[in-house]
Design a protein around this motif. Structure first.
Motif, PDB file in Angstrom:
ATOM      1  N   PRO A 196       0.792  -1.234   0.000  1.00 11.76           N
ATOM      2  CA  PRO A 196       0.000   0.000   0.000  1.00 11.76           C
ATOM      3  C   PRO A 196       0.825   1.285   0.000  1.00 11.76           C
ATOM      4  CG  PRO A 196       0.056  -0.924   2.205  1.00 11.76           C
ATOM      5  CD  PRO A 196       0.758  -1.916   1.309  1.00 11.76           C
ATOM      6  N   TYR A 197       2.148   1.177  -0.049  1.00 12.05           N
ATOM      7  CA  TYR A 197       2.976   2.376  -0.103  1.00 12.05           C
ATOM      8  C   TYR A 197       2.750   3.085  -1.428  1.00 12.05           C
ATOM      9  CZ  TYR A 197       7.167   5.332   0.262  1.00 12.05           C
ATOM     10  OH  TYR A 197       8.038   6.398   0.332  1.00 12.05           O
ATOM     11  N   LEU A 198       2.337   4.341  -1.348  1.00 13.97           N
ATOM     12  CA  LEU A 198       2.065   5.140  -2.547  1.00 13.97           C
ATOM     13  C   LEU A 198       2.695   6.511  -2.310  1.00 13.97           C
ATOM     14  CD1 LEU A 198       0.699   5.268  -5.294  1.00 13.97           C
ATOM     15  CD2 LEU A 198      -1.428   5.895  -4.154  1.00 13.97           C
ATOM     16  N   PRO A 199       3.971   6.647  -2.626  1.00 15.35           N
ATOM     17  CA  PRO A 199       4.767   7.747  -2.094  1.00 15.35           C
ATOM     18  C   PRO A 199       4.473   9.139  -2.618  1.00 15.35           C
ATOM     19  CG  PRO A 199       6.052   6.461  -3.651  1.00 15.35           C
ATOM     20  CD  PRO A 199       4.779   5.710  -3.430  1.00 15.35           C
ATOM     21  N   ASP A 200       3.950   9.273  -3.830  1.00 12.35           N
ATOM     22  CA  ASP A 200       3.845  10.631  -4.368  1.00 12.35           C
ATOM     23  C   ASP A 200       2.529  10.841  -5.101  1.00 12.35           C
ATOM     24  OD1 ASP A 200       4.310  10.258  -7.467  1.00 12.35           O
ATOM     25  OD2 ASP A 200       5.844   9.044  -6.493  1.00 12.35           O
ATOM     26  N   LEU A 201       2.140  12.108  -5.163  1.00 17.88           N
ATOM     27  CA  LEU A 201       0.936  12.488  -5.902  1.00 17.88           C
ATOM     28  C   LEU A 201       0.934  13.988  -6.124  1.00 17.88           C
ATOM     29  CD1 LEU A 201      -2.329  12.784  -3.774  1.00 17.88           C
ATOM     30  CD2 LEU A 201      -0.036  12.939  -2.815  1.00 17.88           C
ATOM     31  N   ILE A 202       0.071  14.402  -7.047  1.00 16.20           N
ATOM     32  CA  ILE A 202      -0.211  15.818  -7.225  1.00 16.20           C
ATOM     33  C   ILE A 202      -1.712  15.984  -7.423  1.00 16.20           C
ATOM     34  CG2 ILE A 202       0.313  15.687  -9.697  1.00 16.20           C
ATOM     35  CD1 ILE A 202       1.145  18.671  -9.518  1.00 16.20           C
ATOM     36  N   ILE A 203      -2.271  16.955  -6.741  1.00 17.29           N
ATOM     37  CA  ILE A 203      -3.657  17.384  -6.914  1.00 17.29           C
ATOM     38  C   ILE A 203      -3.596  18.862  -7.247  1.00 17.29           C
ATOM     39  CG2 ILE A 203      -5.866  17.780  -5.750  1.00 17.29           C
ATOM     40  CD1 ILE A 203      -5.226  15.350  -3.993  1.00 17.29           C
ATOM     41  N   CYS A 204      -4.159  19.246  -8.376  1.00 20.32           N
ATOM     42  CA  CYS A 204      -4.053  20.662  -8.742  1.00 20.32           C
ATOM     43  C   CYS A 204      -5.193  21.062  -9.663  1.00 20.32           C
ATOM     44  CB  CYS A 204      -2.708  20.961  -9.401  1.00 20.32           C
ATOM     45  SG  CYS A 204      -2.494  20.282 -11.056  1.00 20.32           S
TER      46      CYS A 204
END
Length: 237
Positions: free
Chosen positions: A215-223
């Motif tokens: 379940p490790y999901l290290p990065d994201l962007i919301i914009c």
């Protein structure tokens, strides 16, 4: 009730519980909120699997199409600091790896944002006034570079859910993160943000996928959608 309403209802119920026991601290808050969510999901969606930050992971969940991904108290440290409003409750449903329903409660702000009634985005910011929501204590190198390359204004705050919802609520324009997150940190915020029409992805632009064995999901962007291209370019340079 449908899945959207259930997510909102459970996030609100957990938020009300947390407000009533806030003086007991984050550890108790984590445990009691988790128990409420697990009990209610077992009652109302007994056939579905659950992935929670506060419970041992059952690998059998990966064989389920429908998996509820919850963070019973996002921002334990902020919750434990009297007067801080930047903590949240996350309740989301992923179907075949896609976040299809979700709610983020901001109990100290009296707000629950959810996919059943997606928030309406505010008008785009004027040119040259991009605001980036980031960690008040440990922003990553990548996020610092993003701020510098866009000449953006920093909007520091606590939990992941609070930062993501700042973009949904029009208080920031970009939330980017690299390192140190798991699926429960982002599934509900991503569901709500996508329903509102925001761009959501990994920092390299690839889709966010859930209910994976790790379940490790290290990065994201919301914009904001009109900023996605320049933000992703700034992050890739």
């Amino acid at each position: 009730m449908d899945d959207h309403t259930l997510a909102a209802t459970l996030a609100e119920e957990a938020g009300e519980l947390l407000l009533s026991i806030r003086e007991l601290g984050g550890r108790v808050g984590d445990e009691r909120s988790n128990r409420l969510l697990l009990d209610r999901l077992a009652e109302l969606r007994p056939a579905d699997a659950v992935l929670s930050e506060e419970s041992p992971d059952d690998p059998a969940r990966t064989h389920h199409s429908r998996v509820w991904i919850v963070d019973p108290l996002d921002g334990t440290r902020e919750f434990g600091e009297p007067g801080r409003p930047d903590w949240a409750v996350h309740v989301a449903l992923a179907v075949d790896g896609e976040p299809v329903a979700g709610a983020v409660a901001l109990p100290a702000m009296g707000s629950v944002l959810h996919t059943g009634r997606p928030p309406v985005l505010t008008a785009p910011p004027p040119p040259g006034t991009v605001r980036v929501a980031l960690s008040r204590s440990r922003p990553s190198v990548e996020v610092r570079q993003l701020v510098a390359r866009l000449s953006a204004t920093e909007v520091p705050m606590g939990s992941a859910g609070a930062k993501a919802m700042a973009v949904v609520r029009g208080e920031a324009d970009i939330y980017a993160h690299s390192g140190g997150q798991y699926e429960w940190d982002s599934c509900a915020p991503v569901a709500v943000a996508a329903a509102a029409g925001l761009h959501v992805s990994r920092l390299d632009g690839s889709p966010l996928r859930y209910n994976r064995p790790d379940p490790y999901l290290p990065d994201l962007i919301i914009c904001r959608p009109e900023l996605a291209e320049i933000a992703l370019k700034a992050l890739s340079e």
